[in-house]
Design a protein around this motif. Sequence first.
Motif, PDB file in Angstrom:
ATOM      1  N   GLY A 224       1.153  -1.462   0.184  1.00  0.00           N
ATOM      2  CA  GLY A 224       0.347   0.100   0.103  1.00  0.00           C
ATOM      3  C   GLY A 224       0.938   1.144   0.213  1.00  0.00           C
ATOM      4  N   TRP A 225       2.038   1.094   0.032  1.00  0.00           N
ATOM      5  CA  TRP A 225       3.188   2.120  -0.650  1.00  0.00           C
ATOM      6  C   TRP A 225       3.223   3.526  -1.208  1.00  0.00           C
ATOM      7  CZ3 TRP A 225       8.941   2.144  -0.995  1.00  0.00           C
ATOM      8  CH2 TRP A 225       9.264   3.403  -0.612  1.00  0.00           C
ATOM      9  N   ASP A 226       3.014   3.967  -1.961  1.00  0.00           N
ATOM     10  CA  ASP A 226       2.664   5.466  -2.230  1.00  0.00           C
ATOM     11  C   ASP A 226       4.617   5.682  -2.860  1.00  0.00           C
ATOM     12  OD1 ASP A 226       4.115   7.012  -1.229  1.00  0.00           O
ATOM     13  OD2 ASP A 226       2.286   8.636  -1.365  1.00  0.00           O
ATOM     14  N   GLY A 227       5.203   5.107  -2.564  1.00  0.00           N
ATOM     15  CA  GLY A 227       6.517   4.657  -3.186  1.00  0.00           C
ATOM     16  C   GLY A 227       7.670   6.664  -2.738  1.00  0.00           C
ATOM     17  N   VAL A 228       7.098   7.135  -1.840  1.00  0.00           N
ATOM     18  CA  VAL A 228       7.343   8.620  -1.816  1.00  0.00           C
ATOM     19  C   VAL A 228       8.246   8.301   0.077  1.00  0.00           C
ATOM     20  CG1 VAL A 228       6.294  10.913  -0.708  1.00  0.00           C
ATOM     21  CG2 VAL A 228       5.739  10.019  -2.934  1.00  0.00           C
ATOM     22  N   PRO A 229       9.000   8.417   0.091  1.00  0.00           N
ATOM     23  CA  PRO A 229       9.564   8.533   0.884  1.00  0.00           C
ATOM     24  C   PRO A 229       9.128   9.624   2.886  1.00  0.00           C
ATOM     25  CG  PRO A 229      10.788   8.628   0.229  1.00  0.00           C
ATOM     26  CD  PRO A 229      10.016   8.792  -0.825  1.00  0.00           C
ATOM     27  N   SER A 230       8.860   9.276   3.733  1.00  0.00           N
ATOM     28  CA  SER A 230       8.047   9.833   4.898  1.00  0.00           C
ATOM     29  C   SER A 230       8.289   9.231   5.964  1.00  0.00           C
ATOM     30  CB  SER A 230       6.394   9.673   4.598  1.00  0.00           C
ATOM     31  OG  SER A 230       6.115   8.019   4.702  1.00  0.00           O
ATOM     32  N   GLY A 506       4.973   6.757 -25.745  1.00  0.00           N
ATOM     33  CA  GLY A 506       5.871   6.500 -24.976  1.00  0.00           C
ATOM     34  C   GLY A 506       5.537   7.172 -23.793  1.00  0.00           C
ATOM     35  N   SER A 507       5.723   6.531 -23.153  1.00  0.00           N
ATOM     36  CA  SER A 507       6.241   6.616 -21.193  1.00  0.00           C
ATOM     37  C   SER A 507       6.975   8.448 -21.581  1.00  0.00           C
ATOM     38  CB  SER A 507       6.756   6.084 -20.758  1.00  0.00           C
ATOM     39  OG  SER A 507       8.062   5.956 -20.551  1.00  0.00           O
ATOM     40  N   PRO A 508       6.661   9.430 -20.401  1.00  0.00           N
ATOM     41  CA  PRO A 508       7.353  10.676 -20.821  1.00  0.00           C
ATOM     42  C   PRO A 508       8.830   9.967 -20.391  1.00  0.00           C
ATOM     43  CG  PRO A 508       6.310  10.751 -19.155  1.00  0.00           C
ATOM     44  CD  PRO A 508       5.562   8.984 -19.607  1.00  0.00           C
ATOM     45  N   ALA A 509       9.858  10.648 -20.966  1.00  0.00           N
ATOM     46  CA  ALA A 509      11.003  10.299 -21.146  1.00  0.00           C
ATOM     47  C   ALA A 509      12.141  10.516 -19.745  1.00  0.00           C
ATOM     48  CB  ALA A 509      11.584  10.279 -22.110  1.00  0.00           C
ATOM     49  N   VAL A 510      12.367   9.952 -18.743  1.00  0.00           N
ATOM     50  CA  VAL A 510      13.092  10.310 -17.583  1.00  0.00           C
ATOM     51  C   VAL A 510      14.059  10.163 -17.493  1.00  0.00           C
ATOM     52  CG1 VAL A 510      11.066   9.662 -15.728  1.00  0.00           C
ATOM     53  CG2 VAL A 510      13.333   8.075 -16.660  1.00  0.00           C
ATOM     54  N   ALA A 511      15.382  11.682 -17.146  1.00  0.00           N
ATOM     55  CA  ALA A 511      16.443  11.677 -16.913  1.00  0.00           C
ATOM     56  C   ALA A 511      17.332  10.666 -16.904  1.00  0.00           C
ATOM     57  CB  ALA A 511      17.534  12.802 -16.690  1.00  0.00           C
ATOM     58  N   TYR A 512      16.646   9.438 -15.431  1.00  0.00           N
ATOM     59  CA  TYR A 512      17.671   8.739 -14.355  1.00  0.00           C
ATOM     60  C   TYR A 512      16.863   7.998 -14.133  1.00  0.00           C
ATOM     61  CZ  TYR A 512      17.018  11.851 -10.644  1.00  0.00           C
ATOM     62  OH  TYR A 512      16.210  12.732  -9.691  1.00  0.00           O
ATOM     63  N   GLY A 513      17.618   6.770 -13.598  1.00  0.00           N
ATOM     64  CA  GLY A 513      15.790   5.986 -12.334  1.00  0.00           C
ATOM     65  C   GLY A 513      14.862   5.614 -13.342  1.00  0.00           C
ATOM     66  N   GLY A 514      14.834   5.706 -14.056  1.00  0.00           N
ATOM     67  CA  GLY A 514      14.125   4.865 -14.417  1.00  0.00           C
ATOM     68  C   GLY A 514      13.798   3.105 -14.068  1.00  0.00           C
ATOM     69  N   ASP A 515      14.627   2.807 -13.365  1.00  0.00           N
ATOM     70  CA  ASP A 515      15.050   1.641 -12.686  1.00  0.00           C
ATOM     71  C   ASP A 515      14.103   1.234 -11.403  1.00  0.00           C
ATOM     72  OD1 ASP A 515      17.048   2.170 -12.310  1.00  0.00           O
ATOM     73  OD2 ASP A 515      18.076   0.474 -12.447  1.00  0.00           O
ATOM     74  N   THR A 516      14.142   2.800 -10.921  1.00  0.00           N
ATOM     75  CA  THR A 516      14.012   2.845  -9.221  1.00  0.00           C
ATOM     76  C   THR A 516      13.124   2.458  -8.853  1.00  0.00           C
ATOM     77  OG1 THR A 516      15.695   4.806  -9.635  1.00  0.00           O
ATOM     78  CG2 THR A 516      14.686   4.223  -7.510  1.00  0.00           C
ATOM     79  N   ALA A 517      12.320   1.974  -8.247  1.00  0.00           N
ATOM     80  CA  ALA A 517      11.435   2.296  -7.327  1.00  0.00           C
ATOM     81  C   ALA A 517      11.225   3.623  -6.753  1.00  0.00           C
ATOM     82  CB  ALA A 517      10.981   1.308  -6.008  1.00  0.00           C
ATOM     83  N   GLY A 518       9.592   3.871  -6.535  1.00  0.00           N
ATOM     84  CA  GLY A 518       9.129   5.384  -6.102  1.00  0.00           C
ATOM     85  C   GLY A 518       9.683   6.289  -7.221  1.00  0.00           C
ATOM     86  N   GLY A 519      10.379   6.354  -8.018  1.00  0.00           N
ATOM     87  CA  GLY A 519      11.340   7.479  -8.515  1.00  0.00           C
ATOM     88  C   GLY A 519       9.877   8.153 -10.126  1.00  0.00           C
ATOM     89  N   TRP A 520      10.051   9.010 -10.252  1.00  0.00           N
ATOM     90  CA  TRP A 520       9.379   9.291 -10.989  1.00  0.00           C
ATOM     91  C   TRP A 520       8.662   8.970 -12.406  1.00  0.00           C
ATOM     92  CZ3 TRP A 520       6.942  11.291 -15.563  1.00  0.00           C
ATOM     93  CH2 TRP A 520       6.113  12.401 -15.853  1.00  0.00           C
ATOM     94  N   LEU A 521       9.044   7.896 -13.134  1.00  0.00           N
ATOM     95  CA  LEU A 521       8.600   6.930 -13.691  1.00  0.00           C
ATOM     96  C   LEU A 521       7.765   5.671 -13.243  1.00  0.00           C
ATOM     97  CD1 LEU A 521       8.550   6.237 -17.288  1.00  0.00           C
ATOM     98  CD2 LEU A 521       9.778   4.635 -17.099  1.00  0.00           C
ATOM     99  N   ASP A 522       8.083   5.836 -12.167  1.00  0.00           N
ATOM    100  CA  ASP A 522       7.215   4.559 -11.424  1.00  0.00           C
ATOM    101  C   ASP A 522       6.875   5.321 -10.898  1.00  0.00           C
ATOM    102  OD1 ASP A 522       8.286   1.847 -10.202  1.00  0.00           O
ATOM    103  OD2 ASP A 522       7.469   2.800  -8.207  1.00  0.00           O
TER     104      ASP A 522
END
Length: 648
Positions: A224-230, A506-522
Amino acid sequence: MRATGRSTAARRTALSGANAGTVLAAREGDPEALDALVAASLPLVYNIVGRALNGHPDVDDVVQETLLRVVRGLGELRQPESFRSWLVAIAVRQVHDRERERQSSHTHRTDLDAAEEIPDPASDFAGLTILRLGLTDQRRELAEATRWLDEDDRALLALWWLEETGELQRAELADALGLSGRHAAVRVQRMKEQLETARTIVRALQLQFRGEQQCADLAELTRGWDGVPSPLWRKRLARHIRDCGQCGERGGLLYPMGQLLGGLPLLVPPPHLFQAGASVMSLAGGGAGAGAGAAKHAVHAHRAVKGGLRLALHGGKVLPVSAAAAAVATVAAAAVLVSGLGGSPPKPRPTAAAAVTGPALPSPTASPTPTPSHSPSATPSHSPKPAPTHPAVPPPAHVATVSSAKKGVSVWSFSGVNTALTESGASWYYTWSTTHSGISAPSRIGFVPMIWGAASVTPTALAQAKAAGPYLLGFNEPDMSAQSNMTVDQALSLWPKLMATGSKLGSPAVAYGGDTAGGWLDRFMSGAKAKGYRVDFITLHWYGGDFTTPDAVNQLRSYIQAVYNRYHLPIWLTEYALIDFSNGTRFPTGPQQAAFVTASTKMLQGLSYVQRYAWFALPASDTAASTGLFRSGPVATDAGKAFEAAGG
């Protein structure tokens, strides 16, 4: 990858040396001394404010306000040798003031403007640090862990980070916080303990989401986590890791933080802040103390041009700046152009305004089309050393051109562009726009439109995109403030308009972190799935700082594979090349870039889930190092010859 370049002692000496010889002169009204002082101070201020505010859009304003107060208050500094500590204290005070102002604003405002000022977690300073300094492995994990700190620790984090990298001394840190050395040590220790906990969280989550280790309890906990640190999720995850034998073992091999941070360079401020520094000096009247109206004018003027500054840089117009700051701004802007646009860097002239040229912009009647994302927002402090303009070894008389359905290039207009596009062997190209004015190609070479950012979502642009079909590229590097700079919610709100074109998206093209959980693309992909929105393929950007061909190819493959494993959608790699941003901007030799072109295209051709790839870029600088394939004429570079033969 360990950052190289000047030692921290040398960087400290640069500012300290300027203090000894220039503070008194600046106080007396010497404009060149004041320029030098501000130019030397800006990187330190930018790093403190950026990390303390976690990459909030207010960073630029707070940096400018800090510099304005420094210039105006210089006459009140009784001990010139304490300039550095005084500067840091002003920066921290401005951060605290802005935080109080922001909290008060959010208490009294609930309109859309207030909501838009809330920072996008994916655009934070941790991400910029990872990207611009090329951090990998545990250094990257440490930078990501800073996202989990409480807001109250942000200013302390900014100062401690600089202490660990050798930029500040403990006495300066304590003075800036207004604490005794003992009290400062206690606060730092508490913050470090929290950061160590965050490191174990980052390690466990990364291994879990990459599939390297699986913990059923952790999977259930994060469902149930939205990926945003808190703070709440930090407590929950830390408790689980502490009690879980499997997850607890993952954090057992963490290097000491001091060893990871030692020797890292400062993040270099973006070019517009160097120019803003010069504007601050002129508004402050060289330290004479302009009125409050002038200060407000500086802030409002910057806000007005912040979004369009890249267009001004790349369109050939740069606001005039003076003295030492002009040289710094010119070098920074030129290096950006060299790294991404293939333009020649103008020689810095301390007393003259700089004019920088870039790719031709679309006509005013076209939809808003910002210039290409030349790099993942890395802004070098020095222009890179030019590589030889021509290859040392005479080129072969003819290079057989090979075409492939996957093979593409990013393009803007230059002398010989149409011939170069044909000779490249590319089967498709794009221009960061929905149009390709001035560029024509044989019918076998397809054009793929892009909706660059929020301002590009217009009826005209959408109609152009639909007509150009069948593919449409989404927003360009929305996770970067220097690119389309969009929140996830903003992108999702506009996505139905792109879907309405009927194109394959095509998805928005992120500059980095496409594989990161909770990142912009995720978070975008999770939001799109929840809303039932369609995304047909993933678009990615990648720039490698390791010039050893096998290593660079493996790093690229690992990144693409990790992204595919996360979303299980076809991949379009729409920007990639070798550029090292870890200490300024460094390019490989022509043969090194060519070897990477050959090996990487062979690898990409062999990955069934990679539908298309596009080299950055078709144009190359005529006089300096770049990643381009063709100089004016056109004349193929080493990379260009390799690209012509690639794809078989």
